[in-house]
Design an enzyme around this catalytic site. Structure first.
Site, PDB file in Angstrom:
ATOM      1  N   LYS A 437       0.547  -0.871   0.272  1.00 41.39           N
ATOM      2  CA  LYS A 437       0.340  -0.078   0.352  1.00 41.39           C
ATOM      3  C   LYS A 437       0.767   0.993  -0.116  1.00 41.39           C
ATOM      4  O   LYS A 437       1.708   1.892   0.936  1.00 41.39           O
ATOM      5  CB  LYS A 437      -0.916   0.043   1.186  1.00 41.39           C
ATOM      6  CG  LYS A 437      -2.364   1.013   0.997  1.00 41.39           C
ATOM      7  CD  LYS A 437      -3.668   0.399   2.010  1.00 41.39           C
ATOM      8  CE  LYS A 437      -4.456   1.271   1.017  1.00 41.39           C
ATOM      9  NZ  LYS A 437      -5.665   0.852   2.035  1.00 41.39           N
ATOM     10  N   TRP A 442      -3.132   0.290  -4.200  1.00 38.88           N
ATOM     11  CA  TRP A 442      -2.074  -0.787  -3.468  1.00 38.88           C
ATOM     12  C   TRP A 442      -1.816  -1.002  -5.197  1.00 38.88           C
ATOM     13  O   TRP A 442      -1.704  -0.706  -6.380  1.00 38.88           O
ATOM     14  CB  TRP A 442      -3.526  -1.808  -4.204  1.00 38.88           C
ATOM     15  CG  TRP A 442      -4.192  -1.828  -2.944  1.00 38.88           C
ATOM     16  CD1 TRP A 442      -5.559  -1.692  -2.819  1.00 38.88           C
ATOM     17  CD2 TRP A 442      -3.829  -2.381  -1.740  1.00 38.88           C
ATOM     18  NE1 TRP A 442      -6.129  -1.991  -2.113  1.00 38.88           N
ATOM     19  CE2 TRP A 442      -5.527  -2.024  -0.956  1.00 38.88           C
ATOM     20  CE3 TRP A 442      -2.978  -2.850  -1.192  1.00 38.88           C
ATOM     21  CZ2 TRP A 442      -5.278  -2.601  -0.166  1.00 38.88           C
ATOM     22  CZ3 TRP A 442      -2.876  -2.742   0.291  1.00 38.88           C
ATOM     23  CH2 TRP A 442      -4.163  -2.512   0.727  1.00 38.88           C
TER      24      TRP A 442
END
Ligand code: AMP
Length: 542
Positions: A437, A442
Site C-alpha cells: 500500500k 495498491w
C-alpha cells in the site's frame, strides 16, 4: 418429482475398480532413490492396494482413522492413495519439507494412527517420533533392516491376504483424504476431502478444456503427492487409464528431462520454479533432449511469468498451461485456455491471455469482493476472490476459529486478490497480505515480479514492502540474476518504467543468491518481509 436414477456412489474404490478392470496393463513407472526405474501396472497396483488395505485393518486402523504418509512420489505412495480410503480410513499426506515441529503439530492435530515413511526420510521421522502418538510406522524401501517399532512395507503386504470382499463400499460423502494448508497465516489447517469431491475433481480436470487427460497419455506429476494430492493427477490417471511416471526424490531439471524423453511423457505438472529450472537447462543445452512427446506442461501453485510461457513456446516448442488452485479446492480452481475468439489474436494477446489464471472448472462458481461489495467483471477492478463448488472446503478440520474464511452465504474466501474479465477469466494480482500500500493505492507485488522475470538477466524476483515515511510502504525487489549475467538497479528500473507508472517502480533492489522458498516451493515472502522490514533505501539516509 424425483429422478429415477441409481444412487451410484462416487468413490475412490470405484476409480480403482475402473483402473484394474479396464487399464490393468497400463504401466506405473517410479524413479527409485538409487535412480533405477521400477515398473509395475495398474493391475498389480490394485492387487497390492487390497493387501495394504487389509494390512492396515490388521494393524488396528478403523474406518475414519487417519493414515499419514511421509513420502516422495512413487508406487507405494500411489498404493496408499487408494488403500487408505478402501479400508474406510483417510489418507493424510504430510509435507516432508515442513520443519519437524510443524509436522509433529499436524500429525497430532490430525490424530494420525498409522504412518508410512520413506526409508530415506527416517532421519526426519527420528526428529519427530517422540513428539507424536502414531501407533504403527511402516517403512517404504528399507530392504529389511528394521526394528520392532518399524514395519517393512513389503513384508507387511506379503503377510496380508487379498481381502477384497471385506471392505464395505464407503459413502461418497465420507472423508477419503486430508491435507494441511501450508499455514502462511497462523497454524496449518486441515482440509478433509470427501470421496465425491475427489471423483468429481478427477472428472473435471480430465476435461479437454481442463488438463485434457486421456488413456493414451503418460502423466508425470512433478508436483509432490504430499501437496494437494499432486493436483489430483493420481486419481485422474486411474480414471482415464493413463500411464503414470513418478519421479521419486529426483526433481532436478536433468533427471526430469531424461524421464520425459525415456518414457515419452505427454503431460507433466509442477510449480513455476520447476519450469524455470527446466527452461534454463534447455536454453543451455538446446537439442540435448528429445521432448517432442510432451504436449502440456501444467503450471500452478504460484503465478507463471508470461515471459516463461513465451520462452517455452518460442524457443522449445513446449506448451505451458497455467492453472490456479488451492489446497482447500482439492486443488483445481481455474485454468487458462484460449477462448475461440482469442485463438486468432496477435501472439502478444494470446500470451497475455495464457498468462492469466483462466476460467473456472465446471461447477466452480467465482466472484470477487472489493471494499464496496462484489466487483464487476471488467478485467480491472480488483477484489478478493470467493469460490464455491463441490470440491471446495466447507470448513476446516477441527478449527473452530477459522470461520472468517467463509462468507455468511457459504462461499470460501480465498485471500487472493483478482480482477475478473468479461469472459470470466481471472488474473491473480496478489495475495491479500502481499499487496503493497503506497500513498493509499495498491501495488501488486506479483505483477511486478512477473515483469522483472521477463528481463533477460533475471532468474527470479520477489517484491515485498518496505516502510516509507511519506508513502507508508514502497516496493523492494529482491532479485536473483542468471549465472554470468549482470543488471544494475537503474537498468531494471528503466526496464519496468516501460510498463508501469512511476510510483510502482521499486524503491530499492537487493541482489540475492536465492529467494527463500516455502515447503511447497513457492517464494517465501514472509521471510523477505521480515528481513527487510526496517530497510532504508540508500538515498533516504539512516
Ligand atoms: P496452496 O494451498 O499451498 O496450493 O496455495 C494456494 C495459493 O497459491 C493460492 O491461494 C494462490 O495464492 C497461490 N496460487 C496457486 N496457483 C496460482 C497461480 N497460478 N497464480 C498465482 N498464484 C497461485
Amino acid at each position: 418429482m424425483r429422478g429415477l436414477m441409481m444412487d451410484y456412489q462416487l468413490t475412490i474404490p470405484a476409480l480403482l475398480r475402473r483402473a484394474e478392470t479396464l487399464f490393468g496393463s497400463r504401466e506405473i513407472v517410479t524413479r527409485l532413490p538409487d535412480r533405477r526405474l521400477h515398473r509395475t501396472t495398474w493391475g498389480e497396483v490394485a492387487a497390492r492396494v487390497r493387501r495394504l488395505a487389509a494390512a492396515l485393518r490388521q494393524l488396528g486402523v478403523e474406518p475414519g482413522d487417519r493414515v499419514a504418509t511421509l513420502c516422495w512420489n512413487h508406487a507405494p505412495h500411489l498404493e496408499t492413495y487408494f488403500a487408505a480410503p478402501l479400508a474406510g480410513a483417510v489418507l493424510h499426506t504430510l509435507n516432508l519439507r515442513l520443519p519437524p515441529e510443524d509436522l509433529a503439530y499436524i500429525i497430532n492435530h490430525a490424530g494420525d494412527r498409522a504412518l508410512l515413511v520413506d526409508a530415506a526420510l527416517l532421519p526426519l521421522f527420528e526428529r519427530i517420533k517422540d513428539l507424536i502418538g502414531v501407533r504403527a510406522v511402516i517403512v517404504v524401501g528399507t530392504h529389511g533392516h528394521l526394528t520392532d517399532l518399524l514395519l517393512d512395507y513389503e513384508a507387511l503386504l506379503a503377510g496380508a491376504g487379498p481381502h477384497a470382499a471385506a471392505f464395505p463400499e464407503p459413502d461418497e460423502r465420507d472423508a477419503a483424504a486430508m491435507c494441511y494448508t501450508t499455514g502462511t497465516t497462523g497454524r496449518p489447517k486441515g482440509v478433509l476431502y470427501s470421496h465425491r469431491a475427489l471423483v468429481l475433481h478427477s472428472l473435471a480436470i480430465a476435461l479437454p478444456d481442463g488438463m485434457d487427460l486421456r488413456e493414451r497419455d503418460t502423466l508425470l506429476p512433478v508436483v509432490p503427492m504430499f501437496h494437494a494430492n499432486a493436483w489430483g493427477l493420481p486419481y485422474a490417471a486411474a480414471m482415464v487409464g493413463a500411464k503414470l511416471v513418478l519421479p521419486g526424490p529426483h526433481l532436478d531439471p536433468e533427471s526430469l528431462a531424461e524421464l520425459y524423453q525415456a518414457e515419452r511423457v505427454t503431460v507433466t505438472a509442477g510449480v513455476p520454479t520447476i519450469w524455470m529450472g527446466l527452461l534454463q537447462l534447455l536454453d543451455q543445452q538446446p537439442g540435448r533432449f528429445d521432448l517432442s512427446s510432451l504436449r502440456a506442461l501444467i503450471v500452478g501453485g504460484a503465478a507463471a511469468p508470461q515471459a516463461m510461457i513465451e520462452a517455452f513456446d518460442e524457443r522449445h516448442g513446449l506448451h505451458v498451461v497455467h492453472a490456479w488452485g488451492m489446497t482447500e479446492m482439492t486443488p483445481a480452481g481455474t485454468i487458462a485456455h484460449l477462448a475461440p475468439g482469442v485463438e486468432h489474436a496477435s501472439p502478444a494477446e494470446r500470451y497475455r491471455a495464457r498468462a492469466r489464471q483462466g476460467r473456472p472448472f465446471p461447477f466452480i462458481d467465482i466472484r470477487a469482493r472489493g471494499a464496496g461489495g462484489l466487483v464487476p467483471w471488467d478485467g480491472e477492478t480488483m477484489g478478493e476472490l470467493e469460490v464455491r463448488g463441490p470440491w471446495v472446503a466447507a470448513a476446516y478440520f477441527d478449527a473452530p476459529d477459522a470461520d472468517d474464511r467463509f462468507t455468511e452465504d457459504g462461499w470460501f474466501r480465498t485471500g487472493d486478490i483478482v480482477a475478473i474479465d468479461a469472459s470470466g477469466s481471472i488474473e491473480i494480482k496478489d495475495r491479500a497480505k502481499d499487496l503493497i500500500k503506497s500513498g493509499g493505492e495498491w501495488i501488486c507485488s506479483v505483477t511486478l515480479e512477473n515483469a522483472l522475470m521477463g528481463h533477460a538477466a533475471v532468474a527470479e524476483a520477489a517484491v515485498v514492502p518496505i516502510p516509507d515515511a511519506r508513502w507508508g510502504e514502497r516496493p523492494l525487489a529482491a532479485v536473483v540474476l542468471k549465472p554470468g549475467q549482470t543488471a544494475t538497479p537503474e537498468e531494471l528500473t528503466a526496464f519496468l518504467a516501460a510498463s508501469f507508472p512511476k510510483w510502482w517502480l521499486p524503491a530499492a533492489f537487493e541482489f540475492l543468491d536465492r529467494i527463500p522458498r516455502t515447503s511447497a516451493g513457492k517464494f517465501k515472502k514472509s521471510e523477505l518481509r521480515e528481513r527487510f522490514k526496517d530497510y532504508r533505501p540508500p538515498d533516504q539516509g539512516a
